[in-house]
Design a protein around this motif. Structure first.
Motif, PDB file in Angstrom:
ATOM      1  N   MET A   1      -1.700  13.197  -9.655  1.00 49.61           N
ATOM      2  CA  MET A   1      -0.995  12.101  -8.985  1.00 49.61           C
ATOM      3  C   MET A   1      -1.698  10.765  -9.237  1.00 49.61           C
ATOM      4  N   ILE A   2      -3.033  10.758  -9.200  1.00 51.83           N
ATOM      5  CA  ILE A   2      -3.765   9.508  -9.452  1.00 51.83           C
ATOM      6  C   ILE A   2      -3.486   9.011 -10.871  1.00 51.83           C
ATOM      7  N   ARG A   3      -3.610   9.916 -11.835  1.00 48.93           N
ATOM      8  CA  ARG A   3      -3.354   9.551 -13.240  1.00 48.93           C
ATOM      9  C   ARG A   3      -1.949   8.987 -13.399  1.00 48.93           C
ATOM     10  N   LYS A   4      -0.985   9.667 -12.787  1.00 46.73           N
ATOM     11  CA  LYS A   4       0.421   9.239 -12.912  1.00 46.73           C
ATOM     12  C   LYS A   4       0.625   7.864 -12.277  1.00 46.73           C
ATOM     13  N   ALA A   5       0.013   7.649 -11.118  1.00 48.55           N
ATOM     14  CA  ALA A   5       0.175   6.365 -10.422  1.00 48.55           C
ATOM     15  C   ALA A   5      -0.372   5.231 -11.286  1.00 48.55           C
ATOM     16  N   LEU A   6      -1.548   5.463 -11.874  1.00 50.23           N
ATOM     17  CA  LEU A   6      -2.141   4.436 -12.736  1.00 50.23           C
ATOM     18  C   LEU A   6      -1.259   4.172 -13.957  1.00 50.23           C
ATOM     19  N   GLU A   7      -0.738   5.252 -14.523  1.00 47.10           N
ATOM     20  CA  GLU A   7       0.085   5.156 -15.728  1.00 47.10           C
ATOM     21  C   GLU A   7       1.384   4.394 -15.432  1.00 47.10           C
ATOM     22  N   ILE A   8       2.023   4.743 -14.309  1.00 45.35           N
ATOM     23  CA  ILE A   8       3.289   4.092 -13.937  1.00 45.35           C
ATOM     24  C   ILE A   8       3.084   2.585 -13.760  1.00 45.35           C
ATOM     25  N   CYS A   9       2.041   2.216 -13.038  1.00 43.90           N
ATOM     26  CA  CYS A   9       1.797   0.789 -12.794  1.00 43.90           C
ATOM     27  C   CYS A   9       1.444   0.078 -14.092  1.00 43.90           C
TER      28      CYS A   9
ATOM     29  N   GLU B   1       9.166   5.210  -8.841  1.00 41.47           N
ATOM     30  CA  GLU B   1       8.705   6.245  -9.784  1.00 41.47           C
ATOM     31  C   GLU B   1       7.581   7.090  -9.175  1.00 41.47           C
ATOM     32  N   MET B   2       6.685   6.414  -8.469  1.00 37.15           N
ATOM     33  CA  MET B   2       5.577   7.168  -7.838  1.00 37.15           C
ATOM     34  C   MET B   2       6.119   8.172  -6.816  1.00 37.15           C
ATOM     35  N   VAL B   3       7.124   7.734  -6.050  1.00 35.24           N
ATOM     36  CA  VAL B   3       7.736   8.626  -5.062  1.00 35.24           C
ATOM     37  C   VAL B   3       8.334   9.860  -5.750  1.00 35.24           C
ATOM     38  N   HIS B   4       9.016   9.621  -6.867  1.00 31.89           N
ATOM     39  CA  HIS B   4       9.623  10.755  -7.584  1.00 31.89           C
ATOM     40  C   HIS B   4       8.552  11.717  -8.097  1.00 31.89           C
ATOM     41  N   VAL B   5       7.468  11.169  -8.621  1.00 31.98           N
ATOM     42  CA  VAL B   5       6.389  12.031  -9.113  1.00 31.98           C
ATOM     43  C   VAL B   5       5.799  12.846  -7.960  1.00 31.98           C
ATOM     44  N   ALA B   6       5.541  12.169  -6.828  1.00 35.99           N
ATOM     45  CA  ALA B   6       4.959  12.874  -5.673  1.00 35.99           C
ATOM     46  C   ALA B   6       5.863  14.020  -5.234  1.00 35.99           C
ATOM     47  N   MET B   7       7.159  13.761  -5.169  1.00 34.99           N
ATOM     48  CA  MET B   7       8.093  14.811  -4.755  1.00 34.99           C
ATOM     49  C   MET B   7       8.063  15.968  -5.753  1.00 34.99           C
ATOM     50  N   ALA B   8       8.013  15.633  -7.047  1.00 31.56           N
ATOM     51  CA  ALA B   8       8.000  16.678  -8.082  1.00 31.56           C
ATOM     52  C   ALA B   8       6.725  17.524  -7.991  1.00 31.56           C
ATOM     53  N   LEU B   9       5.654  16.939  -7.486  1.00 31.53           N
ATOM     54  CA  LEU B   9       4.380  17.669  -7.365  1.00 31.53           C
ATOM     55  C   LEU B   9       4.285  18.429  -6.030  1.00 31.53           C
TER      56      LEU B   9
ATOM     57  N   VAL C   1       0.860  -1.179   0.000  1.00 30.18           N
ATOM     58  CA  VAL C   1       0.000   0.000   0.000  1.00 30.18           C
ATOM     59  C   VAL C   1       0.899   1.233   0.000  1.00 30.18           C
ATOM     60  N   GLU C   2       1.019   1.879  -1.154  1.00 27.22           N
ATOM     61  CA  GLU C   2       1.830   3.095  -1.229  1.00 27.22           C
ATOM     62  C   GLU C   2       1.117   4.231  -0.477  1.00 27.22           C
ATOM     63  N   ASP C   3       1.867   5.278  -0.195  1.00 31.53           N
ATOM     64  CA  ASP C   3       1.342   6.314   0.702  1.00 31.53           C
ATOM     65  C   ASP C   3       1.765   7.693   0.228  1.00 31.53           C
ATOM     66  N   VAL C   4       1.759   7.873  -1.096  1.00 33.49           N
ATOM     67  CA  VAL C   4       2.197   9.164  -1.625  1.00 33.49           C
ATOM     68  C   VAL C   4       1.184  10.252  -1.262  1.00 33.49           C
ATOM     69  N   THR C   5       1.703  11.419  -0.921  1.00 33.85           N
ATOM     70  CA  THR C   5       0.847  12.509  -0.471  1.00 33.85           C
ATOM     71  C   THR C   5       1.282  13.791  -1.164  1.00 33.85           C
ATOM     72  N   VAL C   6       0.321  14.446  -1.774  1.00 34.71           N
ATOM     73  CA  VAL C   6       0.612  15.664  -2.534  1.00 34.71           C
ATOM     74  C   VAL C   6      -0.337  16.780  -2.098  1.00 34.71           C
ATOM     75  N   PRO C   7       0.023  18.042  -2.378  1.00 28.86           N
ATOM     76  CA  PRO C   7      -0.953  19.111  -2.136  1.00 28.86           C
ATOM     77  C   PRO C   7      -2.245  18.743  -2.871  1.00 28.86           C
ATOM     78  N   VAL C   8      -3.374  19.008  -2.254  1.00 25.25           N
ATOM     79  CA  VAL C   8      -4.645  18.464  -2.755  1.00 25.25           C
ATOM     80  C   VAL C   8      -4.938  18.887  -4.188  1.00 25.25           C
ATOM     81  N   SER C   9      -4.414  20.048  -4.594  1.00 27.05           N
ATOM     82  CA  SER C   9      -4.634  20.502  -5.974  1.00 27.05           C
ATOM     83  C   SER C   9      -3.962  19.577  -6.991  1.00 27.05           C
TER      84      SER C   9
END
Lengths: 456, 456
Positions: free
Chosen positions: A350-358, A399-407, A337-345
């Motif tokens: 982030m959801i799209r990216k997570a689906l795409e990465i997987c 990859e998801m972690v990197h995306v979350a950090m970038a966001l 269970v990943e736990d990436v957290t981004v500013p709500v905007s």
């Protein structure tokens, strides 16, 4: 560990609360993450004094000690990767006092979150932090990981309800932090420093929490969306309307289908997303809030909307969300269970990216989210025995972690660092922050015996 | 400090932002506490980089550095008792960004609390922490002291709104903590460790705070009590009715009379106590809450009750409470605002004891309180030049501290430790807690140059 040392440690708690039987060691070699490692001895202390005595011996002998509660933690925080002693605090399970006048409870660390919830609810009170594992997870574990949960959105996380702690340091010294008042600025905030420290700084043995009045009324709404974008847009609109729901939970298609397949709850399997919204407050206010939320939802591509008319119906709506984890666990032998957290905007992105990465890694992923605070749980299901698949899982997580950090997000919103996120720590914390972190660890645990091999 | 060193430090910020003129040094020798000590140099940096350069030189030369904002702090936290440099951060006064979507503001430490309040209010948002000195106090000072205020009762204190910090360590290294998400469990909670550390661990140079939606409606009630016991009983009843007012403020007789004498606001001078109650929420909810509060008040020995019908009337009611400090300051040349905090069930006892202690020492004291969270401010007025009277003031403060501790309270609810409470630290923190505190101080500031001579 030599037998003599094991015997000395066991004698502190008595032989009925110490074990090194292989079948017991296996039971304490893992938590809710994917790794495992055998301890050499498991001890079940029942008091601060016993924990202190154990730590004094462990300190003298440089034996690793990994404290744990129910082991529902998701980032590998309680896996004894260096062997040694697992200090299981589940026998310290007393609610020591509930002070209704001052809205305070004092509990031992092994009290189960749900048991505290129920005890205070009887008095018309509420202890807000409600991790998904609340029926098993201990308050001590909640404190050690600074646990959140769906209600976090309105009420805040575990640290926001902590007033004081008793904790045993690596050398056996007993540290008392905080107190019984909500306002307290005496000295450095050691209470919050220990909260979320994942057993690396001290063993928490007593916890003072503040309580709040139980909400007068609650209302629960479920909305089914054709489009995931519309679903997360609705989240943003509800939040910016100045409404603070107690919970604002999102499930994406794969998760919905897994729940429906496992539990047959009558969920629509042709939608892209489901939102579950709960509001707390006064009955007369809630009507206003529910109307406003329904208006927002009607402006979206919603195929169905259910506003629960009573508690039983609300409970049925919640059951679908609570079943997300258990349902996904059944799909394949393992899950992370990943736990990436981004500013709500940034939630939709982030959801799209997570689906795409997987998808790119040929992995199956069920997304669910505490959407209101941008806290996303992509749950990847896989078979740990398939080395190639596991490598792809690890690559996708990275990859998801990197995306979350970038966001503009963080490595972990509520599950913690443990083993899962330790390799990525330097993405979020620079050299100075890591040096300070190491310094604090060395101060509390100079010989590195407390939960060694973890994030520090 | 040698002239050469002063010149080197001044050259970092430029001569227009550095001064060692005697009249300037006097201006930075005191804060809102009673002590004073001259610095040798005052610097006004405008960036994190400048602060870092200053700290590098100070670290090399072992020069004491005392950071400060507006100096409204009440416990002597910013008095440069070891001389050296006062680092005045009031020129770092930019609101760097307000993110309406994610409810976040990023500010420099010198931004005045009221200026941030006004900026976010224009956008329909609110930054809840509201210390009495909000019109002058800086956000940096609020963070350094973990400031509270009347609205704390409903909304929490400064630490509850902090998401991240940039801070300069004693050696000039720049530490970044936290982030931009509300949920964040990455690493130890360094943000909250720095919050309330009173300039002893680092110089805070950038602050990320979270914002909330402005309440839809507010209602304000004033009630005048013949009996102080009835007044604090009303507090307990309102709290246990499950109502969480935004503010629940109490003024006792001496304070009321001082306000009336100074400002002539039409307050009754024959009552023992006045309660000021403010509730925030939806208009329809507030009617229910106001009725419930009025019912509770009617059951008490209330001589008069005013429920404000509009903002202007509410503002007039608040003016009386806001005038308490300024009015008491005028009675005698000096004043000390005590900050004893007890579990709310002990409020009446604590007020009675505070009055008794001051009476026994022949001292004049005006009591006001953030009653809802047991945070009491007995304000003793005196003449610092009268050594005998000052000794009695010190004795009375010490006795009040002992009573608060015996009632399960804390040394300081919101004003901090500074010089005022440093002698009493061991009443609340045992040897282990003090050792850990000292260890943290040594880690952040190994040569003891940051705000030396204070509580650690």
């Amino acid at each position: 560990m030599k037998d003599e040392l094991k015997r000395e440690l066991a004698s502190i708690v008595g032989s009925d609360r110490a074990t090194d039987k292989p079948e017991h060691l296996v039971a304490y070699s893992y938590d809710a993450y994917t790794e495992e490692h055998l301890p050499e001895l498991v001890l079940f202390p029942e008091s601060t004094e016993e924990v202190s005595k154990i730590m004094k011996v462990a300190f003298r002998e440089s034996v690793p000690v990994t404290p744990r509660g129910a082991g529902t933690n998701l980032a590998g925080e309680t896996i004894p990767v260096r062997g040694g002693v697992v200090l299981c605090l589940t026998r310290m399970d007393k609610i020591l006092s509930i002070d209704e006048q001052n809205l305070i409870a004092i509990v031992q660390p092994g009290v189960i979150n749900m048991d505290l919830q129920k005890a205070v609810e009887k008095l018309g009170l509420m202890y807000p932090p409600d991790p998904a594992s609340w029926a098993a997870a201990t308050i001590g574990g909640n404190v050690a990981t600074n646990a959140g949960g769906p209600r976090t959105l309105k009420y805040g996380v575990t640290k926001d309800y902590l007033l004081g702690l008793t904790a045993v340091l690596a050398n056996g010294d007993v540290l008392k932090t905080g107190g019984r008042t909500i306002k307290n600025v005496t000295g450095y905030n050691l209470t919050t420093l220990l909260c979320g420290s994942e057993g690396t700084l001290a063993v928490i043995t007593e916890i003072t929490v503040r309580l709040v009045a139980k909400p007068r009324a609650t209302r629960t709404i479920r909305a089914d969306f054709q489009s995931l974008d519309d679903c997360s847009d609705a989240v943003a609109e509800i939040m910016s309307a100045g409404i603070v729901p107690a919970a604002l939970e999102l499930m994406a298609r794969y998760t919905i289908n897994a729940v429906e397949k496992a539990f047959n709850l009558g969920l629509p399997t042709d939608v892209e997303g489901i939102l579950l919204i709960e509001v707390h407050g006064y009955p007369e206010t809630l009507e206003t809030e529910v109307s406003r939320i329904e208006d927002i939802l009607r402006g979206k591509d919603v195929t169905n909307m259910i506003t629960a008319q009573d508690d039983a119906e609300a409970e049925r709506l919640w059951l679908a969300r609570r079943s997300a984890g258990p349902a996904l666990m059944r799909v394949r032998p393992n899950h992370i269970v990943e736990d990436v957290t981004v500013p709500v905007s940034q939630l939709t992105t982030m959801i799209r990216k997570a689906l795409e990465i997987c998808h790119n890694h040929g992995l199956e992923v069920g997304v669910f989210a505490h959407a209101g605070d941008g806290n996303l749980h992509p749950c990847i299901v896989f078979d740990r025995r398939d080395e190639d698949e596991y490598k792809r899982v690890e690559a996708a997580c990275e990859e998801m972690v990197h995306v979350a950090m970038a966001l503009g997000g963080t490595l972990s919103g509520e599950h913690g660092i443990g083993l899962a996120k330790a390799p990525f720590l330097s993405l979020e914390m620079d050299e100075v922050a890591l040096r300070v972190t190491k310094g604090i660890k060395d101060l509390f645990d100079p010989t590195g015996i407390l939960n060694p091999g973890k994030f520090v």
